[in-house]
Design an enzyme around this catalytic site. Sequence first.
Site, short mmCIF file in Angstrom:
data_model
loop_
_atom_site.label_atom_id
_atom_site.label_comp_id
_atom_site.label_asym_id
_atom_site.label_seq_id
_atom_site.Cartn_x
_atom_site.Cartn_y
_atom_site.Cartn_z
N ARG A 82 -92.19 -31.67 -12.35
CA ARG A 82 -91.82 -32.65 -13.37
C ARG A 82 -91.33 -31.97 -14.64
O ARG A 82 -91.92 -30.99 -15.08
CB ARG A 82 -93.05 -33.49 -13.71
CG ARG A 82 -92.79 -34.50 -14.78
CD ARG A 82 -93.98 -35.41 -14.92
NE ARG A 82 -94.55 -35.24 -16.23
CZ ARG A 82 -95.15 -36.22 -16.91
NH1 ARG A 82 -95.28 -37.41 -16.39
NH2 ARG A 82 -95.65 -35.99 -18.09
N HIS A 137 -96.88 -47.48 -16.49
CA HIS A 137 -96.98 -46.81 -17.79
C HIS A 137 -95.62 -46.22 -18.15
O HIS A 137 -94.70 -46.20 -17.33
CB HIS A 137 -98.04 -45.70 -17.76
CG HIS A 137 -97.74 -44.61 -16.78
ND1 HIS A 137 -97.94 -44.76 -15.43
CD2 HIS A 137 -97.26 -43.35 -16.95
CE1 HIS A 137 -97.59 -43.64 -14.81
NE2 HIS A 137 -97.17 -42.77 -15.70
N ASP A 184 -94.18 -42.53 -20.09
CA ASP A 184 -94.74 -41.20 -20.36
C ASP A 184 -94.85 -40.92 -21.86
O ASP A 184 -93.91 -41.15 -22.62
CB ASP A 184 -93.89 -40.13 -19.67
CG ASP A 184 -94.01 -40.26 -18.15
OD1 ASP A 184 -95.10 -40.63 -17.68
OD2 ASP A 184 -93.01 -40.03 -17.46
N HIS A 237 -93.13 -47.07 -15.03
CA HIS A 237 -93.29 -46.65 -13.64
C HIS A 237 -94.74 -46.64 -13.23
O HIS A 237 -95.65 -46.58 -14.07
CB HIS A 237 -92.63 -45.29 -13.40
CG HIS A 237 -93.16 -44.18 -14.26
ND1 HIS A 237 -92.78 -44.03 -15.58
CD2 HIS A 237 -94.05 -43.20 -14.00
CE1 HIS A 237 -93.41 -42.98 -16.10
NE2 HIS A 237 -94.20 -42.46 -15.16
C1 SIN Z 1 -95.88 -39.94 -13.30
O1 SIN Z 1 -96.41 -40.98 -13.59
O2 SIN Z 1 -95.33 -39.26 -14.15
C2 SIN Z 1 -95.92 -39.45 -11.87
C3 SIN Z 1 -95.36 -40.43 -10.92
C4 SIN Z 1 -95.51 -39.99 -9.48
O3 SIN Z 1 -96.30 -39.07 -9.20
O4 SIN Z 1 -94.86 -40.60 -8.64
#
Ligand code: SIN
Length: 289
Positions: free
Chosen positions: A280, A118, A120, A265
């Site tokens: 994050r 996906h 973000d 990702h």
């Molecule tokens: C995410 O998709 O923003 C998180 C990725 C992760 O937890 O590695």
Amino acid sequence: MTSTHLSDATASTSLPFRTRPLSPSLGAELIDIDLSAPMSDTLFESVLDAWHSHLVILLRDQHLSEDDQVRFAERFGPTSMSTRGHFQSKNPAIMLISNIREDGKQIGALPDGEMHFHTDQCHQERPAMATMLYSIEVPSVGGNTLFANAYGAYETLPAAIKQRIEGRKALNAYDYDIAATTRGTKVREGVPSYWHPIVRTHPATGRKALFINRLMTVAIEGLSDDEGEELLNTLFDHQEQRTFIYEHVWRPNDVLLWDNRCTLHARTDFSDKERRLMRRVAIKGERPV
Ligand code: SIN
């Protein structure tokens, strides 16, 4: 990851740090930078150039307070406040990503296991330009983050498919439980969604990237649900080929910054018996064109 085709860290006379490629497709580690120290504009410009060239940058062994992390993120642009208040940290730009439960309650978002590819906030009009994760606790096995090069995915599409998607939009919905299995234009009531171009042009590099993903893209403009699903599945299988991917195995104190405009990702599974804790920060983006 095999390192046979990857060079060791290289120093350049023009760069104030060494770089080490992370995979043949994308990613570079930037070595000799301490993110807890003030960063000059000249150093930042070189970091920005490296990020535009490599799409994902990694800085290891960083010891960052929440404010240090946000200060570095803000060099790239304004951060977006976490909308998931209960997972917000002391600094409102930080959202915790974690499977840890305290008194039976999750302390972070995206708690468990595997996640499909996906980008973000692609369900919003202005999706996140970039996302930064800082690792605090990591499982001994799994919970790796995979990054795919969306320029490479677009550039290697057969001409006939490029023609089919040229100028078309796709619908992206924030409905993690459903979107990856049930496609179509009928998004459930109350689910946030947005139509974006399937191919977007990166504002800094001018390169075109494929901007759809298996977790959130549910339909293609002008195609029936069945036709749209068939084309989307072809595109997902294409963009998730190993040749476009770097798989990051986390160590504590890693900082990773990825560009949501030209990468996607995903996350590999990990044991619910082990703890995973990340901070994050998302950086606001422009409307994709
Ligand atoms: C995410 O998709 O923003 C998180 C990725 C992760 O937890 O590695």
